[in-house]
Design a protein around this motif. Structure first.
Motif, mmCIF file in Angstrom:
data_model
loop_
_atom_site.group_PDB
_atom_site.id
_atom_site.type_symbol
_atom_site.label_atom_id
_atom_site.label_comp_id
_atom_site.label_asym_id
_atom_site.label_seq_id
_atom_site.Cartn_x
_atom_site.Cartn_y
_atom_site.Cartn_z
ATOM 1 N N ALA A 1 0.832 -1.212 0.000
ATOM 2 C CA ALA A 1 0.000 0.000 0.000
ATOM 3 C C ALA A 1 0.864 1.259 0.000
ATOM 4 C CB ALA A 1 -0.939 -0.003 1.204
ATOM 5 N N ASN A 2 1.974 1.256 0.754
ATOM 6 C CA ASN A 2 2.889 2.399 0.753
ATOM 7 C C ASN A 2 3.540 2.577 -0.613
ATOM 8 O OD1 ASN A 2 3.815 1.038 3.826
ATOM 9 N ND2 ASN A 2 2.709 2.967 3.701
ATOM 10 N N MET A 3 3.863 1.463 -1.258
ATOM 11 C CA MET A 3 4.484 1.526 -2.580
ATOM 12 C C MET A 3 3.507 2.117 -3.603
ATOM 13 S SD MET A 3 6.499 -2.124 -2.484
ATOM 14 C CE MET A 3 7.289 -1.940 -4.086
ATOM 15 N N ILE A 4 2.247 1.727 -3.527
ATOM 16 C CA ILE A 4 1.229 2.276 -4.432
ATOM 17 C C ILE A 4 1.064 3.768 -4.176
ATOM 18 C CG2 ILE A 4 -1.228 2.200 -5.067
ATOM 19 C CD1 ILE A 4 0.379 -0.265 -6.043
ATOM 20 N N GLU A 5 1.067 4.163 -2.917
ATOM 21 C CA GLU A 5 0.957 5.584 -2.566
ATOM 22 C C GLU A 5 2.145 6.366 -3.139
ATOM 23 O OE1 GLU A 5 0.530 8.386 1.424
ATOM 24 O OE2 GLU A 5 0.327 6.219 1.602
ATOM 25 N N ALA A 6 3.341 5.791 -3.058
ATOM 26 C CA ALA A 6 4.535 6.432 -3.615
ATOM 27 C C ALA A 6 4.437 6.539 -5.135
ATOM 28 C CB ALA A 6 5.787 5.662 -3.212
ATOM 29 N N LEU A 7 3.911 5.503 -5.770
ATOM 30 C CA LEU A 7 3.741 5.550 -7.221
ATOM 31 C C LEU A 7 2.724 6.613 -7.618
ATOM 32 C CD1 LEU A 7 3.916 1.744 -7.968
ATOM 33 C CD2 LEU A 7 5.490 3.482 -8.836
ATOM 34 N N ARG A 8 1.675 6.776 -6.846
ATOM 35 C CA ARG A 8 0.700 7.841 -7.114
ATOM 36 C C ARG A 8 1.366 9.214 -6.971
ATOM 37 N NH1 ARG A 8 -4.019 5.614 -8.174
ATOM 38 N NH2 ARG A 8 -4.677 3.720 -7.103
ATOM 39 N N PHE A 9 2.220 9.365 -5.962
ATOM 40 C CA PHE A 9 2.984 10.605 -5.761
ATOM 41 C C PHE A 9 3.841 10.886 -6.995
ATOM 42 C CE2 PHE A 9 6.760 12.868 -4.264
ATOM 43 C CZ PHE A 9 6.208 13.895 -3.498
ATOM 44 N N TYR A 10 4.531 9.862 -7.497
ATOM 45 C CA TYR A 10 5.388 9.967 -8.675
ATOM 46 C C TYR A 10 4.571 10.325 -9.923
ATOM 47 C CZ TYR A 10 8.850 8.416 -12.170
ATOM 48 O OH TYR A 10 9.731 8.337 -13.226
ATOM 49 N N ILE A 11 3.434 9.669 -10.097
ATOM 50 C CA ILE A 11 2.569 9.934 -11.251
ATOM 51 C C ILE A 11 2.120 11.392 -11.252
ATOM 52 C CG2 ILE A 11 0.283 9.435 -12.230
ATOM 53 C CD1 ILE A 11 0.812 6.477 -11.290
ATOM 54 N N GLU A 12 1.779 11.897 -10.082
ATOM 55 C CA GLU A 12 1.318 13.281 -9.983
ATOM 56 C C GLU A 12 2.453 14.282 -10.190
ATOM 57 O OE1 GLU A 12 -1.123 16.237 -6.959
ATOM 58 O OE2 GLU A 12 -0.419 14.305 -6.224
ATOM 59 N N HIS A 13 3.581 14.081 -9.511
ATOM 60 C CA HIS A 13 4.644 15.084 -9.509
ATOM 61 C C HIS A 13 5.657 14.955 -10.635
ATOM 62 C CE1 HIS A 13 3.048 15.358 -5.386
ATOM 63 N NE2 HIS A 13 3.288 16.642 -5.560
ATOM 64 N N GLN A 14 5.888 13.775 -11.153
ATOM 65 C CA GLN A 14 6.872 13.597 -12.219
ATOM 66 C C GLN A 14 6.218 13.458 -13.595
ATOM 67 O OE1 GLN A 14 9.787 14.649 -10.463
ATOM 68 N NE2 GLN A 14 10.549 13.505 -12.195
ATOM 69 N N LEU A 15 5.098 12.773 -13.644
ATOM 70 C CA LEU A 15 4.447 12.531 -14.931
ATOM 71 C C LEU A 15 3.320 13.520 -15.202
ATOM 72 C CD1 LEU A 15 4.311 8.622 -14.820
ATOM 73 C CD2 LEU A 15 6.107 10.105 -15.745
ATOM 74 N N ASN A 16 2.995 14.349 -14.192
ATOM 75 C CA ASN A 16 1.941 15.368 -14.312
ATOM 76 C C ASN A 16 0.628 14.781 -14.810
ATOM 77 O OD1 ASN A 16 3.673 17.494 -13.452
ATOM 78 N ND2 ASN A 16 4.597 17.467 -15.490
#
Length: 96
Positions: free
Chosen positions: A58-73
């Motif tokens: 669950a933490n890994m998915i949350e981190a991936l969502r963070f990455y999708i928002e901030h790096q991939l816009n």
């Protein structure tokens, strides 16, 4: 959003960015090791300033969502994220 495959390195980068934001340090100061266990599934261990933390799926998915928002816009909540263990590529993520 179309289908997107994130490499093991991109997953590590996302975890480093996520932990860095939480701990208010630079991502370069975060070390991450990805793990997979047949009984427990995906996890990761992070090291920051001499302290370690275990991250569950669950933490890994949350981190991936963070990455999708901030790096991939992209909208991180419009995506379904699935982690997979690949014999050749290691741990990868599919974002659909």
């Amino acid at each position: 959003m179309g289908s997107l495959k994130l490499s093991e390195q991109e997953i590590i980068n996302s975890l480093c960015m996520y932990i860095a934001a939480k701990r208010q340090v630079s991502p370069e100061n975060v070390e991450v090791e990805l793990m997979y266990d047949d009984d427990y599934g995906f996890s990761a261990e992070s090291h920051v300033n001499g302290r370690s933390q275990i991250l569950i799926t669950a933490n890994m998915i949350e981190a991936l969502r963070f990455y999708i928002e901030h790096q991939l816009n992209m909208d991180p909540f419009a995506a379904a994220i699935e982690l997979e263990l690949d014999d050749d590529e290691g741990i990868i993520a599919y974002v659909r």
